[in-house]
Design an enzyme around this catalytic site. Structure first.
Site, PDB file in Angstrom:
ATOM      1  N   THR A 210       0.861  -1.195   0.000  1.00 17.88           N
ATOM      2  CA  THR A 210       0.000   0.000   0.000  1.00 17.88           C
ATOM      3  C   THR A 210       0.891   1.237   0.000  1.00 17.88           C
ATOM      4  O   THR A 210       1.998   1.204   0.545  1.00 17.88           O
ATOM      5  CB  THR A 210      -0.852  -0.020   1.291  1.00 17.88           C
ATOM      6  OG1 THR A 210      -1.771  -1.097   1.181  1.00 17.88           O
ATOM      7  CG2 THR A 210      -1.610   1.281   1.518  1.00 17.88           C
ATOM      8  N   ARG A 238     -14.851  -6.925   0.190  1.00 15.09           N
ATOM      9  CA  ARG A 238     -14.099  -6.473   1.385  1.00 15.09           C
ATOM     10  C   ARG A 238     -13.394  -5.131   1.121  1.00 15.09           C
ATOM     11  O   ARG A 238     -12.798  -4.922   0.074  1.00 15.09           O
ATOM     12  CB  ARG A 238     -13.078  -7.553   1.745  1.00 15.09           C
ATOM     13  CG  ARG A 238     -12.176  -7.222   2.939  1.00 15.09           C
ATOM     14  CD  ARG A 238     -10.884  -6.543   2.537  1.00 15.09           C
ATOM     15  NE  ARG A 238     -10.016  -6.318   3.687  1.00 15.09           N
ATOM     16  CZ  ARG A 238      -8.961  -5.491   3.683  1.00 15.09           C
ATOM     17  NH1 ARG A 238      -8.667  -4.809   2.604  1.00 15.09           N
ATOM     18  NH2 ARG A 238      -8.226  -5.342   4.750  1.00 15.09           N
TER      19      ARG A 238
HETATM   20  N1  ASP Z   1      -4.362  -1.447   4.798  1.00 16.08           N
HETATM   21  C1  ASP Z   1      -4.582  -2.124   3.551  1.00 16.08           C
HETATM   22  C2  ASP Z   1      -5.934  -2.808   3.608  1.00 16.08           C
HETATM   23  O1  ASP Z   1      -6.255  -3.382   4.628  1.00 16.08           O
HETATM   24  C3  ASP Z   1      -3.540  -3.118   3.186  1.00 16.08           C
HETATM   25  C4  ASP Z   1      -2.106  -2.739   3.480  1.00 16.08           C
HETATM   26  O2  ASP Z   1      -1.838  -1.637   3.904  1.00 16.08           O
HETATM   27  O3  ASP Z   1      -1.212  -3.589   3.255  1.00 16.08           O
HETATM   28  O4  ASP Z   1      -6.626  -2.842   2.629  1.00 16.08           O
END
Ligand code: ASP
Length: 351
Positions: A210, A238
């Site tokens: 991310t 989701r």
């Molecule tokens: N926070 C992001 C999510 O849950 C994923 C991540 O940051 O790796 O979609």
């Protein structure tokens, strides 16, 4: 009288020093947190990530140095990272269990606390720009799915064929994840490049990546933004924390800016980004103290499978001081302030 004058001069001097200490601009960037360990990262891949973080600082710092706004800096950096297949955002996003890329992003302007976010995009090339369009050109804060895509289209944001987001690395991560969980592997997406003959192996086979940026500009305005493909093999529409204002992203002038990365469910439940700002605003905690405390709370929170929350945050305080915190072995991260040297780190134990 002389004593009074001396005192006044002393006070003025103190103000000047404080003013000098506040940087004219400041930027902090992340490229995801997770099980990033030296043993898993080849020197070549490590160099690629460090170069990408440097590019992010150059782009964002360039906007801010020219007197540009923090919102422009955040958007410019995230757009570049969304195009970079190294990161789980835009091109290079992880796949859903059905073999699609569903993209989430959010942005917030600390000057007015205006915010925009999108979730579940499948065609918009730059989800962060869609989030900015929601913030600036609608009365809403959050748009999802088909409607969000239609809104982005109506504002002439670039659309691509969904295969644009495809990368072999993420596809193999999906296959591996579904097999491990005894779930069916979907057909390779239409228009994806043909499967390689030999199975490719990627040294870094986790699902992090991310991206997020927080910036303070020379007008004293803070902005924050986050963009992600979410988590590998996600199902049922989701959505994680990245597009949730107050969880994955927050900005408030004079107080803080935050972007988070990690297992989003926990970040939503803890209300990470807003909680960090509230601690700074109401408890007088420093950005570092607030970040450490809230990441500790994430790590102390468990779900129905008894897993604990993991991830990290990047934070600026109201004057542009940088903080970051994580409870994972690593987080791709970098920062720079006006006139200062870039700081680029990957592993948790780097100082
Ligand atoms: N926070 C992001 C999510 O849950 C994923 C991540 O940051 O790796 O979609």
């Amino acid at each position: 009288m002389r004593a009074l004058l001396a005192l006044a001069l002393l006070a003025l001097g103190a103000c000047a020093t404080t003013a000098e200490r506040a940087p004219r601009w400041s930027i902090v960037v992340h490229g995801g947190a997770g099980v990033i360990e030296r043993a898993n990262l080849t020197p070549d891949l490590e160099a690629q990530y460090r170069a990408a973080m440097q590019r992010a600082l150059t782009t964002g710092g360039g906007v801010l140095e020219r007197g540009g706004s923090s919102i422009d800096a955040v958007e410019a950096v995230i757009r570049e990272m969304e195009d970079d297949p190294l990161f789980n955002a835009g091109r290079g996003a992880v796949f859903t269990a059905e073999g699609r890329n569903e993209l989430d992003a959010s942005i917030m302007d600390g000057r007015t606390r205006a915010a925009g976010s999108v979730a579940g995009l499948t065609r918009t090339r730059h989800p962060i720009s869609a989030a900015r369009a929601v913030m600036e050109r609608s009365r809403h804060v959050m748009l999802v799915g088909e409607g969000a895509e239609a809104f982005a289209r109506s504002h002439n944001l670039e659309e691509v064929d969904p295969s644009y987001f495809f990368t072999e690395r993420r596809w193999q991560q999906l296959e591996e994840n579904l097999r491990r969980n005894n779930l069916p592997v979907p057909r390779r997406p239409a228009n994806a490049p043909p499967a390689p003959r030999a199975e490719l192996t990627y040294p870094d086979d986790h699902q992090f990546g991310t991206v997020g940026v927080v910036a303070l500009d020379s007008q004293g305005n803070i902005a924050a933004g986050t963009s992600t493909g979410g988590t590998t093999a996600k199902r049922w529409g989701r959505v994680g924390d990245a597009p949730i204002i107050g969880a994955g992203t927050y900005a408030q002038n004079g107080v803080c800016g935050v972007s988070a990365t990690g297992t989003g469910e926990f970040f939503i439940r803890v209300g990470v980004a807003r909680d960090i700002c509230a601690r700074m605003q109401f408890n007088g905690e420093s950005a570092q103290e607030a970040s450490d405390a809230v990441i500790a709370e994430v790590g102390a929170t468990t779900n129905t499978s008894n897993e604990a929350g993991d991830g990290g945050v990047i934070v600026l305080d109201g004057r542009g001081q940088v903080a970051w915190a994580m409870n994972t072995p690593g987080m791709y991260r970098a920062s720079q302030t006006a006139g200062g040297q870039p700081v680029i780190q990957i592993f948790a134990d780097e100082q």
